[in-house]
Design a protein around this motif. Sequence first.
Motif, PDB file in Angstrom:
ATOM      1  N   LEU A 118       4.717  38.783   9.295  1.00  0.00           N
ATOM      2  CA  LEU A 118       4.008  39.557   8.271  1.00  0.00           C
ATOM      3  C   LEU A 118       4.856  39.692   7.002  1.00  0.00           C
ATOM      4  O   LEU A 118       4.334  39.654   5.889  1.00  0.00           O
ATOM      5  CB  LEU A 118       3.615  40.946   8.811  1.00  0.00           C
ATOM      6  N   SER A 136       0.192  36.674  15.272  1.00  0.00           N
ATOM      7  CA  SER A 136       0.744  38.017  15.401  1.00  0.00           C
ATOM      8  C   SER A 136       1.569  38.407  14.177  1.00  0.00           C
ATOM      9  O   SER A 136       2.327  37.586  13.657  1.00  0.00           O
ATOM     10  CB  SER A 136       1.632  38.035  16.659  1.00  0.00           C
ATOM     11  N   PRO A 137       1.459  39.662  13.738  1.00  0.00           N
ATOM     12  CA  PRO A 137       2.239  40.057  12.551  1.00  0.00           C
ATOM     13  C   PRO A 137       3.739  40.110  12.806  1.00  0.00           C
ATOM     14  O   PRO A 137       4.537  39.905  11.893  1.00  0.00           O
ATOM     15  CB  PRO A 137       1.715  41.460  12.223  1.00  0.00           C
ATOM     16  N   ASP A 138       4.143  40.382  14.060  1.00  0.00           N
ATOM     17  CA  ASP A 138       5.578  40.633  14.279  1.00  0.00           C
ATOM     18  C   ASP A 138       6.256  39.615  15.190  1.00  0.00           C
ATOM     19  O   ASP A 138       7.326  39.887  15.730  1.00  0.00           O
ATOM     20  CB  ASP A 138       5.808  42.063  14.775  1.00  0.00           C
ATOM     21  N   SER A 310      -3.140  38.075   9.759  1.00  0.00           N
ATOM     22  CA  SER A 310      -2.090  38.483  10.700  1.00  0.00           C
ATOM     23  C   SER A 310      -2.546  39.603  11.626  1.00  0.00           C
ATOM     24  O   SER A 310      -1.835  39.960  12.557  1.00  0.00           O
ATOM     25  CB  SER A 310      -0.849  38.955   9.937  1.00  0.00           C
ATOM     26  N   HIS A 311      -3.709  40.205  11.320  1.00  0.00           N
ATOM     27  CA  HIS A 311      -4.171  41.334  12.146  1.00  0.00           C
ATOM     28  C   HIS A 311      -5.461  41.013  12.897  1.00  0.00           C
ATOM     29  O   HIS A 311      -5.814  41.715  13.839  1.00  0.00           O
ATOM     30  CB  HIS A 311      -4.394  42.566  11.266  1.00  0.00           C
ATOM     31  N   MET A 314      -5.842  40.704  16.661  1.00  0.00           N
ATOM     32  CA  MET A 314      -5.609  41.974  17.381  1.00  0.00           C
ATOM     33  C   MET A 314      -4.403  41.925  18.310  1.00  0.00           C
ATOM     34  O   MET A 314      -4.397  42.563  19.372  1.00  0.00           O
ATOM     35  CB  MET A 314      -6.863  42.388  18.169  1.00  0.00           C
ATOM     36  N   ASP A 315      -3.392  41.107  17.966  1.00  0.00           N
ATOM     37  CA  ASP A 315      -2.152  41.131  18.747  1.00  0.00           C
ATOM     38  C   ASP A 315      -1.480  42.477  18.513  1.00  0.00           C
ATOM     39  O   ASP A 315      -1.546  43.019  17.411  1.00  0.00           O
ATOM     40  CB  ASP A 315      -1.214  40.000  18.302  1.00  0.00           C
ATOM     41  N   PRO A 317       0.787  45.252  17.300  1.00  0.00           N
ATOM     42  CA  PRO A 317       1.751  45.234  16.199  1.00  0.00           C
ATOM     43  C   PRO A 317       3.081  45.889  16.542  1.00  0.00           C
ATOM     44  O   PRO A 317       3.949  46.020  15.690  1.00  0.00           O
ATOM     45  CB  PRO A 317       1.028  46.025  15.097  1.00  0.00           C
TER      46      PRO A 317
END
Length: 462
Positions: A118, A136-138, A310-311, A314-315, A317
Motif C-alpha cells: 500500500l 493485499s495492502p500489507d 489494495s482493499h 478484502m485481505d 489489513p
Amino acid sequence: MSHLTTITQRPSRHAAALHGKIVLPEHGAYEVSRRAWNLAVDQRPAAIVFPETTQDVVSAVLFAAQHGQRIAPQGTGHNADPLGGLEDTILLKTERMREIAIDPVGRTARVQAGAVWLDVVEAAASYGLAALAGSSPDVGVIGYTLGGGVSFLGRRYGLASNHVRAIELVTAEGQHLRVDAEHQPDMFWALRGGGGSFGVVTAIELELFPVTRAYAGHLWYPIERGDEVLHTWRELTARRDLPDELTTVGRFLNLPPVPEIPEAIRGQSFVIVEAYHVGDPTHADDMLAPLRRLGPINDTMAEVPMPALSHLHMDPPQPVPGAGDGMMLAELPPEAVNRFVETAGEQAAFPLLSVELRHLEGELGRRRVDSGALASIDAAYALYAVGMAPVPELELAARTQITALKQAMVPWKAPHMYLNFAETPTDPASLWTADAYDRLRRIKASTDPDDRIRSNHPVPSA
Ligand SMILES: Cc1cc2nc3c(=O)[nH]c(=O)nc-3n(C[C@H](O)[C@H](O)[C@H](O)COP(=O)(O)OP(=O)(O)OC[C@H]3O[C@@H](n4cnc5c(N)ncnc54)[C@H](O)[C@@H]3O)c2cc1C
C-alpha cells in the motif's frame, strides 16, 4: 541466558553496530518481536534484528556468520509458515527500512526492504502511476517480488519480477551489491522469481505503469448458487475474446460473526465473482453480462482510483492467525468446477474463510526472453484457500479441509507450483522448470555455499 547474550555483551564491531536493534529470547520484547504477520506461526529465532540501514544489514549478516548462525530475512511474515522453527537462525525483520522514492519521469520506484504494497501503490498514485501490487495492502514488496508477483494487473503487464530494473542486496559474505541486467546478471536473474535464498535484499527498483483508474468490484450471490455462478464465471474466463485487461476471481466466502466484518454480511456465506479491469468499462460490462443476468444480490462494480484495488479483495489489513495454502491448475473444465463446488462450496466438510480461483493467463503466461528465474506462470488458474486459525483445533480443521480440496483438484494440477502461494513446505523442484532449478542451485552453491541465508522456500546448493 541464550548463547548470543554473552556474545552481544562482548565488545565486537558487529555487535556494537546492532546495539538497540537486536532482541534476544530473554528480553521482554522477544515475544512481540518474534511474531509473524501470520499469528499462527510460532517462530523462535536465536535473536531478532531490526536493521535501520544497509550497514545494519551488513553488520547483522557478518555477526550471524561470526557466531555460526544463519540469517532469515523477513518483510512481514505473510509466508512465514514454511520457514520452520528458526533455531540457530537470526531473524532479520526489515520493517524499519521503508523508504520509497518515485521517479515520475523514468516511471520507477526505488523501494526499501520493509515497504509494504500500500505504501508504494499510494506513492505511485500521487504521480498518476500504478505498481504491479498484489491483492493485499500489507504484503511485503520484496518477498512478493522475489517470488514472482501476481497482480490484478498481471494479465495485462505480466509478473512483477519481470518488471524489476535493479536490486540492491547484502550477500551471504556481507558484501553490498547493486545487480541489474548488466551487473552480476546471474544474481539478478535468480532474485527475480527464485525467492529469498540468495542474499538479503535491501532495496529494489521497480517499473511503474501509467494507469490511474480501474473498473473493479464484486458480484455477490448466496452460496447456494455456487454451481451456476462458477460455471458462468468459468465460461467467461475461457472466452477467446477475453481481453488481458480483465482479471476475474471466482470465490467462496464464509464470513465469521465478528465485529470487524460489516453487519450486513457478518456471519454469512457467499459465492462472489471479483473483476478488475483497466480500460474502457463498457468492455468489462460486455464480458460480465452473463454473470449479471444471474441476478447478483449486490453489484459493487465501479470506477475506482488505483489504491482502492489494495482493499477490494478484502485481505486482512492487519496480522491475523491463518492456515492457508495454494495450488496451481493447468485448466478448469466443467468437471473441475463441479469438483470445486462440491468440496469448497455450501456442502464443504468445514467452511474455510475464503476459497478462491484466480484466473491467470494473458501476459502472466507468456515467456519473456529477458525474464528472471520465473519466466511465466504455466497455469491457467491459481487456487488459494485460507481458514482462520485462532486456536490449534480450528487450525487443524482448516488444514484438513485445504488438504482435501487440493486432493480433489489433483486431476487438473499444473506442472509447477507458484512460490508465493505455497504456504507449506514445498518440493523446490516443483517451483521452477528443470533448467531454471539447476541454474538456481548453481548460483546458490557459488554465492552461499554454507547455506547461511535461510528462506521460506529454500533453493539447495547444487
Ligand atoms: C493475504 C495474502 C494475500 C496475498 N496476495 C498475493 C497476490 O495477490 N499475489 C501474489 O503473488 N502473492 C500474494 N500473496 C503471497 C505473498 O506474495 C507471499 O506470501 C510473499 O512471500 C509475502 O512476502 P512478505 O515479505 O510479505 O512475507 P515474508 O514472510 O516476510 O517473506 C517471505 C519470504 O520472502 C523472502 N524475503 C522477504 N524479504 C526479504 C528480503 N529483504 N531479502 C531476501 N528475502 C526476503 C524470504 O525468503 C521470506 O521467507 C498473498 C499472501 C497473503 C497472506
